[in-house]
Design a protein around this motif. Sequence first.
Motif, mmCIF file in Angstrom:
data_model
loop_
_atom_site.group_PDB
_atom_site.id
_atom_site.type_symbol
_atom_site.label_atom_id
_atom_site.label_comp_id
_atom_site.label_asym_id
_atom_site.label_seq_id
_atom_site.Cartn_x
_atom_site.Cartn_y
_atom_site.Cartn_z
ATOM 1 N N VAL A 599 4.505 21.801 1.554
ATOM 2 C CA VAL A 599 3.668 23.291 3.211
ATOM 3 C C VAL A 599 4.228 22.064 4.221
ATOM 4 C CG1 VAL A 599 2.253 24.826 3.137
ATOM 5 C CG2 VAL A 599 3.467 24.040 0.589
ATOM 6 N N LYS A 600 4.985 23.141 5.802
ATOM 7 C CA LYS A 600 4.523 23.491 6.799
ATOM 8 C C LYS A 600 2.753 23.211 7.334
ATOM 9 C CE LYS A 600 9.164 24.403 7.539
ATOM 10 N NZ LYS A 600 9.137 25.878 6.859
ATOM 11 N N LYS A 601 2.406 22.262 8.258
ATOM 12 C CA LYS A 601 1.401 22.814 8.769
ATOM 13 C C LYS A 601 1.267 24.265 9.048
ATOM 14 C CE LYS A 601 -1.035 21.204 11.983
ATOM 15 N NZ LYS A 601 -0.962 20.502 13.175
ATOM 16 N N GLU A 602 1.841 24.221 9.537
ATOM 17 C CA GLU A 602 1.694 26.386 10.247
ATOM 18 C C GLU A 602 1.181 27.303 8.548
ATOM 19 O OE1 GLU A 602 3.631 24.127 11.200
ATOM 20 O OE2 GLU A 602 5.788 24.259 10.983
ATOM 21 N N LEU A 604 0.319 26.989 6.299
ATOM 22 C CA LEU A 604 -1.389 26.741 4.999
ATOM 23 C C LEU A 604 -2.124 27.502 5.177
ATOM 24 C CD1 LEU A 604 -2.294 23.197 6.011
ATOM 25 C CD2 LEU A 604 -1.058 24.043 3.979
ATOM 26 N N PRO A 605 -2.748 28.681 6.120
ATOM 27 C CA PRO A 605 -3.173 29.925 6.162
ATOM 28 C C PRO A 605 -2.333 30.283 5.089
ATOM 29 C CG PRO A 605 -3.518 28.724 8.593
ATOM 30 C CD PRO A 605 -2.429 28.205 7.997
ATOM 31 N N LYS A 606 -1.272 31.263 6.235
ATOM 32 C CA LYS A 606 -0.345 32.236 5.261
ATOM 33 C C LYS A 606 -0.395 32.111 4.041
ATOM 34 C CE LYS A 606 1.977 31.468 9.155
ATOM 35 N NZ LYS A 606 4.021 31.534 9.565
ATOM 36 N N ILE A 607 -0.067 30.237 3.698
ATOM 37 C CA ILE A 607 0.265 30.367 1.564
ATOM 38 C C ILE A 607 -1.107 30.495 1.009
ATOM 39 C CG2 ILE A 607 -0.615 28.355 1.642
ATOM 40 C CD1 ILE A 607 2.765 28.520 -0.478
ATOM 41 N N TRP A 608 -1.996 30.235 1.231
ATOM 42 C CA TRP A 608 -3.985 30.511 1.104
ATOM 43 C C TRP A 608 -4.023 32.270 1.200
ATOM 44 C CZ3 TRP A 608 -6.676 26.894 5.282
ATOM 45 C CH2 TRP A 608 -6.014 25.626 4.726
ATOM 46 N N ASP A 790 -7.340 25.889 16.616
ATOM 47 C CA ASP A 790 -6.999 24.729 17.059
ATOM 48 C C ASP A 790 -6.483 23.912 15.913
ATOM 49 O OD1 ASP A 790 -8.716 25.569 19.070
ATOM 50 O OD2 ASP A 790 -10.955 24.810 18.512
ATOM 51 N N LEU A 791 -6.252 24.238 14.664
ATOM 52 C CA LEU A 791 -6.491 23.491 13.721
ATOM 53 C C LEU A 791 -4.824 23.434 12.820
ATOM 54 C CD1 LEU A 791 -8.698 22.911 11.210
ATOM 55 C CD2 LEU A 791 -8.523 21.112 12.983
ATOM 56 N N TYR A 792 -4.562 24.501 13.078
ATOM 57 C CA TYR A 792 -3.207 24.249 12.961
ATOM 58 C C TYR A 792 -1.683 25.067 12.981
ATOM 59 C CZ TYR A 792 -6.258 24.933 8.276
ATOM 60 O OH TYR A 792 -7.035 24.108 7.196
#
Length: 801
Positions: A599-602, A604-608, A790-792
């Motif tokens: 999974v691409k870093k950017e 991550l929040p979307k898949i969660w 900041d993080l993603y």
Amino acid sequence: MPKQKLVLIGNGMAGVRALEEVLKLDREIFQITVYGNEPYPNYNRIQLSKVLQGDTSIDDITLNNWNWYKENNITLHPGENVMRIDRKKQIVHTEKGRMERYDKLIIATGSNPFMLPLPGADKEGVIAFRNIEDCKKIMDYSKKYRKAAVIGGGLLGLEAARGLLNLGMEVDVVHIHDYLMERQLDSTAGKLLLKELEQQGMNFLLKKNTAEILGRKKVTGLRFTDDSRIKADLIIMAVGIKPNVTLANEAGIPVNRGILVNDYMETEVPNIYAVGECAEHRGMVYGLVAPLYQQGKAMAKHLCGIEGEGYQGSILSTQLKVSGVDVFSVGKINEDANTKVYKMHDDWNGVYKKIMIENGKMTGAVLFGDTKDGSRLLNFIKKEADIEEYLDTAGSETTQVSLVADMPNEELICGCNGVTKGAIVEAIQSQGLTTVDQVKGCTSASRSCGGCKSLVSELLACTLGDKYNASQKEAICGCTTLSRDEVIHEIREKGLTHIREVMNVLGWESDGCSKCKPALNYYLGMVNPLGYEDEKEARYVNERLHANIQNNGTYSVVPRMYGGVTNSNDLRKIADAADKYQVAMIKVTGGQRIDLLGVKKEDLPKIWADLDMPSGSAYAKGLRTVKTCVGESFCRFGTQDSIGMGIRLEKKFEGLNAPHKVKLAVSACPRNCAESGIKDVGVVGVEGAWEMYVGGNGGTHLRQGDLLFKFKDDVALIEMIGAFLQYYRETANYLERTSAWVDRIGLEHIRGVLSDRNTVKELNARIEEALSIVQDPWKTAIENPALLRDLYENVKVPAEI
Ligand SMILES: Cc1cc2nc3c(=O)[nH]c(=O)nc-3n(C[C@H](O)[C@H](O)[C@H](O)COP(=O)(O)OP(=O)(O)OC[C@H]3O[C@@H](n4cnc5c(N)ncnc54)[C@H](O)[C@@H]3O)c2cc1C
Ligand SMILES: NC(=O)c1ccc[n+]([C@@H]2O[C@H](COP(=O)([O-])OP(=O)(O)OC[C@H]3O[C@@H](n4cnc5c(N)ncnc54)[C@H](O)[C@@H]3O)[C@@H](O)[C@H]2O)c1
Ligand code: SF4
Ligand code: FES
């Protein structure tokens, strides 16, 4: 005056210890020569069991290395057999044609394993278990074959059987009696032991007399006198030992079962002594080191011309060296017309205690399940103490810590080497000793079976107090000279609240490094869970991003699946997310959940957000998974609701942070399908109860968990798991797995601490506090736009942290 020539035949435990005693008394009178037919320096035969069980290596069991012989001017002829003693000319003849004159001769030829003279006993694959060569052969066999049989259910047979199990073999133990270790235990303890070992995976054939070893050239099995048969590729013969008296016999030295000796270990032939398992003193031949070392001491005095009362015989005590089994026996074990018995049998917890009494005096004891009283009983029985004296203290809730502190100075700490509490305390104080190894070097305590190590450690702690902790000191990293304990102490004392403050106040020599920053972040959170604000930037990258970075820079996403149980709805969500974010691979993990890899870093929040499931913490230094077997709901063998218990545990401890990752497992029977034996906390269902194992590890440093306690009650089990985890959180070094931690601080110590009800309650109160602030990190991240940015989105994450 020219030195006298002292020759020792037998480079084993008793003979060489006797030489050490001689050297302690007088280094000048003898020129010493040793013949040993094994090609090694003197080694710890006792530890062969531990070598086979995988707890130590052959390299680590040397007692006196080659240098020791040189430093003490001893000429050693390793791998050289003495063939004959010429008692008239006082010469020994060796197999290499060497002739060695002696003024004094010590025979310390030990024993030979007794090999049953069965048809087929000479076949390939029939092995004794006595020396390094045997041990190596057994280990080689285990690599090629699966089925082993051990003949003999005594100390040696059972320790060998445990080793074979650890080596991955299936083991049948064939025993001639109707209960195990009948020489050391009564029938109740012997039967309890059998039950315990069956649960560890051994299979027993009791009351079985072997008639024949089957096979052509190589062993294929055993046939018994009742004509039944078993298959086996390897047979270990462990049916006792025979004193090695051939040399003495042939030289005309009087021999009965062993070589006959008086109280100074003199044989009936002038200038010839015998010591160890080959000697017979007052009708007794011994097969444990404690009496052999006492013999050596008495003999050394006599050889050096020092008066003494000589050897007076020994009261024997034994302990089985099998992890998870506590058995102890001393002195007389079976009742007769003259004995009265004090007995306690808690069938439920598997604890049994029997003390033999004659005319009010204690003469023997058998303990099963709880042996912490062993050394105290040995001392009472040695001095023939009144039973009342023992019972006065027996009711109190003793832990090992208080037990050592309360012991009188004359009591033995190390039974093998006869070292008292007083001698150890004196050595600690006068020689400034601070570690168990130093105490071993100076007093010999813990040098043989190692069973007293934890007592020695407690004694160091009692004697040195705070200084003991300081002596265990190792700086947490190169930025400071302070140890973990000192840093935590200062955090508490000075009320420090963040990493920079700790560094400033405690004089850090730099801005911190990748070792100390995550450690300080953990320690601060552990000390003050409610007040401390986690410093994310001090965490390793995986923990900061709540996902594991992969070798190609993408991440893996593992949603939580309590107890490894899922449903069609969650599976659908996982499948949809996998399609939507084009994950490279969907993989079932060893922890019984599903890993979405690539999974691409950017993303991550979307898949969660799409998954809408809690994080599985697959990246965390903290609770990871609780693996379960199907248990009573579906399995024929299940005795407990393992899934229910697993889910309860996972829901309770999810999100808990810890010094390192923590994995749990619950199996509903000893078949252990959830691999409870190699987890930080492994729970195993047995009939009507749960067993709790700790310190297991299935990774690089493979370690089998140790049985800590057994519970009939679910709530008590969960409470103890909470107490164990919190004690680990509070006392382990950051990045120390429970396996290393248990080895470092000792199972007995942990058991001692967790035997105290109040301590368990207090630890639970503190873990509840830590759990009360747990939030799901994925949900928290999604709801925090600044963090997301900041993080993603923006920041490149440096890889080293
Ligand atoms: C696997 C195992 C586990 C054990 N566990 C324990 C335990 O937990 N606690 C305990 O108290 N005891 C234990 N024992 C028993 C203990 O190891 C022995 O009691 C002790 O080693 C005996 O010492 P010894 O010197 O009399 O004999 P050994 O240690 O056997 O030494 C005799 C030496 O003499 C050599 N030798 C014999 N004949 C000749 C010759 N003609 N020329 C030259 N050399 C010769 C032999 O090869 C041997 O090296 C264990 C034994 C084994 C095998
Ligand atoms: N933890 C310890 O202290 C420890 C560990 C290992 C060995 N040792 C010592 O090593 C020596 C050897 O140990 P061991 O266990 O071989 O001796 P042992 O004599 O203590 O036990 C031998 C066992 O084999 C059984 N047996 C005898 N004939 C049999 C047959 N035909 N079929 C099946 N079973 C039979 C006996 O009933 C007995 O229980 C002993 O001196 C022992 O004390 C001590
Ligand atoms: S551990 Fe026992 S109860 Fe659980 S699945 Fe395996 S066999 Fe069945
Ligand atoms: S009791 Fe065996 S080494 Fe101390």
